[in-house]
Motif scaffolding. Sequence first.
Motif, short mmCIF file in Angstrom:
data_model
loop_
_atom_site.label_atom_id
_atom_site.label_comp_id
_atom_site.label_asym_id
_atom_site.label_seq_id
_atom_site.Cartn_x
_atom_site.Cartn_y
_atom_site.Cartn_z
N ASP A 1 0.82 -1.20 0.00
CA ASP A 1 0.00 0.00 0.00
C ASP A 1 0.86 1.26 0.00
OD1 ASP A 1 -2.41 1.35 -0.07
OD2 ASP A 1 -2.55 1.48 2.11
N GLY A 2 2.09 1.16 -0.47
CA GLY A 2 2.99 2.31 -0.49
C GLY A 2 2.93 3.04 -1.80
N ARG A 3 3.78 4.03 -1.92
CA ARG A 3 3.91 4.79 -3.15
C ARG A 3 5.27 4.49 -3.75
NH1 ARG A 3 2.06 10.86 -2.29
NH2 ARG A 3 2.30 10.75 -4.53
N ILE A 4 5.35 4.56 -5.04
CA ILE A 4 6.63 4.38 -5.71
C ILE A 4 7.35 5.72 -5.69
CG2 ILE A 4 7.77 3.86 -7.89
CD1 ILE A 4 5.36 2.10 -8.58
N ASP A 5 8.54 5.73 -5.12
CA ASP A 5 9.35 6.94 -5.08
C ASP A 5 10.66 6.66 -5.80
OD1 ASP A 5 10.74 9.23 -4.58
OD2 ASP A 5 10.63 9.09 -2.39
N LEU A 6 10.70 6.99 -7.09
CA LEU A 6 11.90 6.72 -7.87
C LEU A 6 13.07 7.57 -7.41
CD1 LEU A 6 10.44 6.22 -11.44
CD2 LEU A 6 11.15 4.51 -9.77
N ASN A 7 12.81 8.72 -6.81
CA ASN A 7 13.90 9.51 -6.25
C ASN A 7 14.66 8.68 -5.21
OD1 ASN A 7 13.45 11.94 -7.66
ND2 ASN A 7 11.76 12.41 -6.30
N ARG A 8 13.95 7.98 -4.37
CA ARG A 8 14.57 7.17 -3.32
C ARG A 8 15.37 6.01 -3.91
NH1 ARG A 8 10.86 3.66 0.30
NH2 ARG A 8 11.43 2.24 -1.33
N HIS A 9 14.90 5.45 -5.00
CA HIS A 9 15.55 4.29 -5.60
C HIS A 9 16.69 4.66 -6.55
CE1 HIS A 9 12.81 1.30 -4.01
NE2 HIS A 9 11.82 2.13 -4.29
N LEU A 10 16.61 5.81 -7.19
CA LEU A 10 17.55 6.13 -8.26
C LEU A 10 18.53 7.25 -7.94
CD1 LEU A 10 15.10 6.01 -11.31
CD2 LEU A 10 16.61 4.20 -10.47
N ILE A 11 18.22 8.07 -6.94
CA ILE A 11 19.03 9.26 -6.70
C ILE A 11 19.59 9.23 -5.29
CG2 ILE A 11 18.96 11.78 -6.54
CD1 ILE A 11 16.78 11.69 -8.70
N ARG A 12 20.92 9.39 -5.20
CA ARG A 12 21.60 9.39 -3.90
C ARG A 12 21.54 10.77 -3.26
NH1 ARG A 12 26.54 10.42 -1.74
NH2 ARG A 12 27.28 11.31 -3.68
N ASP A 13 21.80 11.82 -4.03
CA ASP A 13 21.83 13.19 -3.52
C ASP A 13 21.03 14.07 -4.48
OD1 ASP A 13 22.37 15.72 -2.59
OD2 ASP A 13 24.55 15.52 -2.65
N ILE A 14 19.81 14.37 -4.11
CA ILE A 14 18.91 15.09 -5.02
C ILE A 14 19.39 16.51 -5.32
CG2 ILE A 14 17.30 16.03 -3.31
CD1 ILE A 14 15.06 15.04 -5.30
N THR A 15 20.15 17.11 -4.42
CA THR A 15 20.60 18.49 -4.63
C THR A 15 21.70 18.59 -5.67
OG1 THR A 15 22.20 18.37 -2.82
CG2 THR A 15 19.98 19.15 -2.27
N SER A 16 22.36 17.49 -5.98
CA SER A 16 23.46 17.55 -6.95
C SER A 16 23.24 16.61 -8.13
CB SER A 16 24.78 17.24 -6.26
OG SER A 16 24.74 15.94 -5.72
N THR A 17 21.99 16.25 -8.38
CA THR A 17 21.67 15.30 -9.44
C THR A 17 20.83 15.96 -10.52
OG1 THR A 17 21.76 13.47 -7.86
CG2 THR A 17 20.58 13.07 -9.91
N TYR A 18 21.12 15.61 -11.75
CA TYR A 18 20.33 16.10 -12.87
C TYR A 18 20.19 14.98 -13.90
CZ TYR A 18 24.79 16.84 -15.34
OH TYR A 18 26.00 16.66 -15.94
N VAL A 19 19.30 15.20 -14.86
CA VAL A 19 19.03 14.23 -15.92
C VAL A 19 19.41 14.87 -17.25
CG1 VAL A 19 17.25 12.88 -17.10
CG2 VAL A 19 17.16 13.16 -14.62
N VAL A 20 20.10 14.09 -18.10
CA VAL A 20 20.49 14.57 -19.41
C VAL A 20 20.09 13.52 -20.45
CG1 VAL A 20 22.84 13.65 -19.25
CG2 VAL A 20 22.39 15.56 -20.76
N ARG A 21 19.62 13.97 -21.60
CA ARG A 21 19.23 13.06 -22.67
C ARG A 21 20.43 12.85 -23.60
NH1 ARG A 21 13.95 14.34 -24.66
NH2 ARG A 21 13.36 12.89 -23.05
N VAL A 22 20.65 11.60 -24.00
CA VAL A 22 21.78 11.23 -24.85
C VAL A 22 21.43 11.46 -26.31
CG1 VAL A 22 23.22 9.28 -25.60
CG2 VAL A 22 22.53 9.46 -23.21
N ALA A 23 22.39 12.01 -27.04
CA ALA A 23 22.27 12.16 -28.49
C ALA A 23 23.52 11.53 -29.09
CB ALA A 23 22.16 13.62 -28.88
N GLY A 24 23.34 10.42 -29.80
CA GLY A 24 24.48 9.75 -30.42
C GLY A 24 24.63 8.31 -29.98
N GLU A 25 25.57 7.62 -30.60
CA GLU A 25 25.74 6.18 -30.40
C GLU A 25 27.12 5.80 -29.86
OE1 GLU A 25 23.31 3.99 -30.92
OE2 GLU A 25 21.90 5.48 -31.69
N SER A 26 27.88 6.75 -29.34
CA SER A 26 29.26 6.46 -28.93
C SER A 26 29.36 5.55 -27.71
CB SER A 26 30.02 7.75 -28.67
OG SER A 26 29.49 8.42 -27.54
#
Length: 140
Positions: free
Chosen positions: A36-61
Amino acid sequence: MPVFSGNTPGTSSRSQAMSDGDAASGFPSPSRDYFDGRIDLNRHLIRDITSTYVVRVAGESMTGTGISDGDELIVDRSLTPRDGSVVVAVLNGELIVRRLRLTGRGIVLAAENPDYEDISVSDPAELSVWGVVTRCLHHV
Protein backbone atom coordinates in the motif's frame (compact mmCIF):
# COMPACT_ATOMS: atom_id res chain seq x y z
CA MET A 1 15.02 18.16 -9.31
CA PRO A 2 12.66 15.24 -8.81
CA VAL A 3 12.59 12.76 -11.65
CA PHE A 4 9.26 11.18 -10.75
CA SER A 5 7.12 11.40 -7.67
CA GLY A 6 3.93 9.73 -6.59
CA ASN A 7 1.35 7.83 -8.55
CA THR A 8 1.18 7.76 -12.30
CA PRO A 9 -2.34 8.65 -13.51
CA GLY A 10 -4.37 5.57 -14.31
CA THR A 11 -2.37 3.11 -12.19
CA SER A 12 -3.93 1.05 -9.48
CA SER A 13 -2.27 0.11 -6.20
CA ARG A 14 -2.00 -3.46 -7.54
CA SER A 15 -0.05 -2.33 -10.62
CA GLN A 16 2.13 -0.22 -8.32
CA ALA A 17 2.78 -3.27 -6.18
CA MET A 18 3.88 -5.18 -9.24
CA SER A 19 6.23 -2.32 -10.16
CA ASP A 20 7.88 -1.68 -6.80
CA GLY A 21 10.73 -3.87 -5.59
CA ASP A 22 12.26 -6.94 -7.17
CA ALA A 23 10.57 -8.79 -10.00
CA ALA A 24 10.12 -12.49 -9.37
CA SER A 25 10.59 -14.79 -12.31
CA GLY A 26 8.39 -17.52 -10.87
CA PHE A 27 4.86 -17.54 -9.50
CA PRO A 28 3.83 -14.12 -8.08
CA SER A 29 3.77 -13.86 -4.29
CA PRO A 30 0.25 -13.32 -2.85
CA SER A 31 1.77 -10.95 -0.30
CA ARG A 32 2.45 -8.44 -3.08
CA ASP A 33 -1.34 -7.80 -3.26
CA TYR A 34 -1.13 -6.02 0.11
CA PHE A 35 1.47 -3.41 -0.80
CA ASP A 36 0.00 0.00 0.00
CA GLY A 37 2.99 2.31 -0.49
CA ARG A 38 3.91 4.79 -3.15
CA ILE A 39 6.63 4.38 -5.71
CA ASP A 40 9.35 6.94 -5.08
CA LEU A 41 11.90 6.72 -7.87
CA ASN A 42 13.90 9.51 -6.25
CA ARG A 43 14.57 7.17 -3.32
CA HIS A 44 15.55 4.29 -5.60
CA LEU A 45 17.55 6.13 -8.26
CA ILE A 46 19.03 9.26 -6.70
CA ARG A 47 21.60 9.39 -3.90
CA ASP A 48 21.83 13.19 -3.52
CA ILE A 49 18.91 15.09 -5.02
CA THR A 50 20.60 18.49 -4.63
CA SER A 51 23.46 17.55 -6.95
CA THR A 52 21.67 15.30 -9.44
CA TYR A 53 20.33 16.10 -12.87
CA VAL A 54 19.03 14.23 -15.92
CA VAL A 55 20.49 14.57 -19.41
CA ARG A 56 19.23 13.06 -22.67
CA VAL A 57 21.78 11.23 -24.85
CA ALA A 58 22.27 12.16 -28.49
CA GLY A 59 24.48 9.75 -30.42
CA GLU A 60 25.74 6.18 -30.40
CA SER A 61 29.26 6.46 -28.93
CA MET A 62 28.35 4.57 -25.71
CA THR A 63 26.23 1.68 -27.03
CA GLY A 64 28.74 -0.84 -25.67
CA THR A 65 27.66 0.06 -22.14
CA GLY A 66 23.95 -0.04 -22.97
CA ILE A 67 23.60 3.73 -23.38
CA SER A 68 21.69 4.48 -26.58
CA ASP A 69 20.54 7.53 -28.49
CA GLY A 70 17.52 9.03 -26.71
CA ASP A 71 18.22 7.45 -23.29
CA GLU A 72 18.18 9.65 -20.20
CA LEU A 73 21.14 9.54 -17.84
CA ILE A 74 20.98 10.32 -14.15
CA VAL A 75 24.13 12.27 -13.35
CA ASP A 76 25.51 13.03 -9.87
CA ARG A 77 27.79 16.08 -9.63
CA SER A 78 28.81 15.24 -6.04
CA LEU A 79 30.62 12.01 -6.98
CA THR A 80 34.35 12.10 -7.65
CA PRO A 81 35.11 10.81 -11.16
CA ARG A 82 37.48 7.83 -11.10
CA ASP A 83 39.22 5.74 -13.71
CA GLY A 84 36.45 3.80 -15.44
CA SER A 85 33.59 6.15 -14.49
CA VAL A 86 31.12 7.10 -17.20
CA VAL A 87 31.04 10.89 -17.10
CA VAL A 88 29.29 13.84 -18.64
CA ALA A 89 32.01 16.31 -19.58
CA VAL A 90 32.65 19.43 -21.58
CA LEU A 91 35.71 19.39 -23.81
CA ASN A 92 36.44 22.37 -26.04
CA GLY A 93 32.89 23.62 -25.56
CA GLU A 94 31.26 20.31 -26.55
CA LEU A 95 29.11 18.30 -24.11
CA ILE A 96 30.01 14.59 -24.32
CA VAL A 97 29.39 11.30 -22.52
CA ARG A 98 32.39 8.98 -22.31
CA ARG A 99 34.21 6.55 -20.04
CA LEU A 100 37.00 8.33 -18.16
CA ARG A 101 40.38 6.60 -18.43
CA LEU A 102 43.34 7.87 -16.41
CA THR A 103 46.46 6.47 -18.04
CA GLY A 104 50.19 6.99 -17.65
CA ARG A 105 50.03 9.15 -20.78
CA GLY A 106 47.19 11.34 -19.48
CA ILE A 107 43.42 11.51 -19.64
CA VAL A 108 41.43 9.60 -22.25
CA LEU A 109 37.68 9.88 -22.85
CA ALA A 110 36.92 6.44 -24.19
CA ALA A 111 34.00 5.62 -26.46
CA GLU A 112 32.19 2.32 -25.97
CA ASN A 113 31.50 1.82 -29.65
CA PRO A 114 34.23 0.70 -32.11
CA ASP A 115 32.87 3.12 -34.72
CA TYR A 116 33.97 6.06 -32.54
CA GLU A 117 37.50 7.05 -31.60
CA ASP A 118 38.72 7.69 -28.08
CA ILE A 119 39.59 11.29 -27.26
CA SER A 120 43.00 12.00 -25.72
CA VAL A 121 42.84 15.13 -23.60
CA SER A 122 46.04 17.03 -24.34
CA ASP A 123 45.27 19.95 -22.00
CA PRO A 124 43.40 18.99 -18.79
CA ALA A 125 42.42 22.65 -18.37
CA GLU A 126 40.17 22.24 -21.44
CA LEU A 127 38.21 19.42 -19.73
CA SER A 128 35.39 20.03 -17.27
CA VAL A 129 33.63 17.00 -15.81
CA TRP A 130 30.01 17.88 -15.05
CA GLY A 131 29.23 14.66 -13.17
CA VAL A 132 29.32 10.89 -12.95
CA VAL A 133 26.57 8.86 -14.60
CA THR A 134 24.82 6.67 -12.01
CA ARG A 135 21.85 5.31 -13.98
CA CYS A 136 20.64 5.00 -17.55
CA LEU A 137 16.90 5.20 -18.19
CA HIS A 138 16.40 3.21 -21.37
CA HIS A 139 13.13 3.31 -23.30
CA VAL A 140 11.65 -0.03 -24.28
